[in-house]
Design an enzyme around this catalytic site. Structure first.
Site, PDB file in Angstrom:
ATOM      1  N   ALA A  94       1.010  -1.328  -0.002  1.00  0.00           N
ATOM      2  CA  ALA A  94       0.119   0.008  -0.358  1.00  0.00           C
ATOM      3  C   ALA A  94       0.980   0.784  -0.327  1.00  0.00           C
ATOM      4  CB  ALA A  94      -0.813   0.257   1.282  1.00  0.00           C
TER       5      ALA A  94
ATOM      6  N   GLY B  70       0.423  -5.123   0.765  1.00  0.00           N
ATOM      7  CA  GLY B  70      -0.524  -5.454   0.043  1.00  0.00           C
ATOM      8  C   GLY B  70      -0.485  -6.048  -1.701  1.00  0.00           C
TER       9      GLY B  70
ATOM     10  N   GLU C 143      -0.476  -9.079  -0.551  1.00  0.00           N
ATOM     11  CA  GLU C 143      -1.991 -10.040  -0.532  1.00  0.00           C
ATOM     12  C   GLU C 143      -2.924  -9.810  -1.645  1.00  0.00           C
ATOM     13  OE1 GLU C 143      -1.662  -6.031   2.419  1.00  0.00           O
ATOM     14  OE2 GLU C 143      -2.789  -7.917   4.156  1.00  0.00           O
TER      15      GLU C 143
ATOM     16  N   GLU D 201       4.675  -4.828   7.135  1.00  0.00           N
ATOM     17  CA  GLU D 201       4.294  -4.122   7.528  1.00  0.00           C
ATOM     18  C   GLU D 201       4.400  -3.870   9.424  1.00  0.00           C
ATOM     19  OE1 GLU D 201       2.595  -6.491   5.921  1.00  0.00           O
ATOM     20  OE2 GLU D 201       0.955  -5.346   4.327  1.00  0.00           O
TER      21      GLU D 201
END
Ligand code: CO8
Length: 261
Positions: free
Chosen positions: A67, A112, A115, A135
């Protein structure tokens, strides 16, 4: 189909190639890109020309490096939760698209990006791919499904190790622990992915679609409910032309010609 701010779309011979296109930030997912993904997957679901979707990243270095950290830096708790929920809804949409989705992972698949790849049905990796959920180095846990899908793919212990350490794994290790279906050279990545997509397209589309639904449904319920669901979709396929064509072709010793009906 419309133009997207941060995505490229090419449709060729039944395959919808979606490229995340923010190479300057290693294809990091900002809110605009996640919104683009939402729209494009709605459009791909409706587009009968597209039988299989392939997602990859622009450039040679990165699939998706997570992200977008610059957008998240000053988020409040409520904004963080809403951001996670928005992206989770889009990744759930990808996971449940009634067509196969293959991630062609050309480089970093971090946070992300890992993911997103895990929300796809199949992951084909270039030798340069690197996976990780870093993260915890940023003071947050994964928020786009990573704690859930990683454990389902590689098991509880390995998932916890990757989540707690934030370590990256290379393509060979990703393959060894079950994160990858195949590892190929960077030059071969799109060819091998296309060949797999073509093979899937040559099979009976409704049968493929119900296989996807049955695996997804089954992993969320107990075995008894999962096999009951399988019996239903198995039965349903006997109402298709493709079941008649597939079995007749076998008996007549010829290749089947499926229509998706
Ligand atoms: N966000 C924003 N920009 C990024 C990101 C990112 N995730 N990753 C890379 N970039 C940018 C860099 O800032 C740099 O920009 P600039 O040229 O303007 O300085 C450019 O991309 C190139 O990156 P590097 O110079 O760092 O390239 P390197 O080859 O040296 O390093 C790495 C590559 C190792 C991938 C490195 O860029 C890196 O560590 N990136 C961050 C990886 C990361 O931590 N990802 C996880 C992000 S968090 C996340 O995904 C959580 C999702 C759930 C959110 C839940 C919501 C609440």
């Amino acid at each position: 189909m419309r133009e997207y701010e941060n995505l490229l779309l090419k449709i060729e011979e039944g395959i919808g190639f979606v490229t995340i296109n923010r190479p300057k930030s290693l294809n990091a997912l900002n809110a605009a890109t996640v919104r683009d993904l939402d729209c494009i997957f709605d459009a791909l679901a409706q587009n009968n020309e597209v039988k299989v979707v392939v997602i990859t990243g622009s450039g040679e270095k990165s699939f998706v490096a997570g992200a977008d950290i610059t957008e998240m830096q000053s988020m409040s708790a409520i904004e963080g939760r809403n951001w996670a929920k928005m992206a989770q809804a889009v990744f759930n949409k990808i996971e449940n698209l009634p067509k196969p989705v293959i991630a062609a992972v050309n480089g970093f698949a971090l946070g992300g990006g890992c993911e997103l790849a895990m929300a796809c049905d199949i992951r084909i990796l270039s030798e340069k791919a690197k996976f990780g959920q870093p993260e915890v180095s940023l003071g947050i846990p994964p928020g786009f499904g990573g704690t859930q899908r990683l454990a389902r793919l590689v098991g509880k212990g390995r998932a916890k190790e990757l989540l707690f350490t934030g370590d990256m794994v290379d393509a060979a290790e990703a393959y060894r622990i079950g994160l990858a279906n195949k590892v190929v050279s960077a030059e071969e990545l799109i060819n091998v992915t296309t060949m797999m997509a073509q093979k899937i397209i040559s099979r009976a589309p409704i049968a493929v679609q119900v296989c996807k639904a049955a695996v997804n449904e089954g992993l969320d319920v107990d075995l008894k409910s999962g096999v009951a669901y399988e019996a239903e979709v198995f039965g349903l396929c006997f109402a298709t032309d493709d079941q008649k064509e597939g079995m007749t072709a076998f008996i007549e010793k010829r290749k089947p010609s499926f229509t998706g009906k």
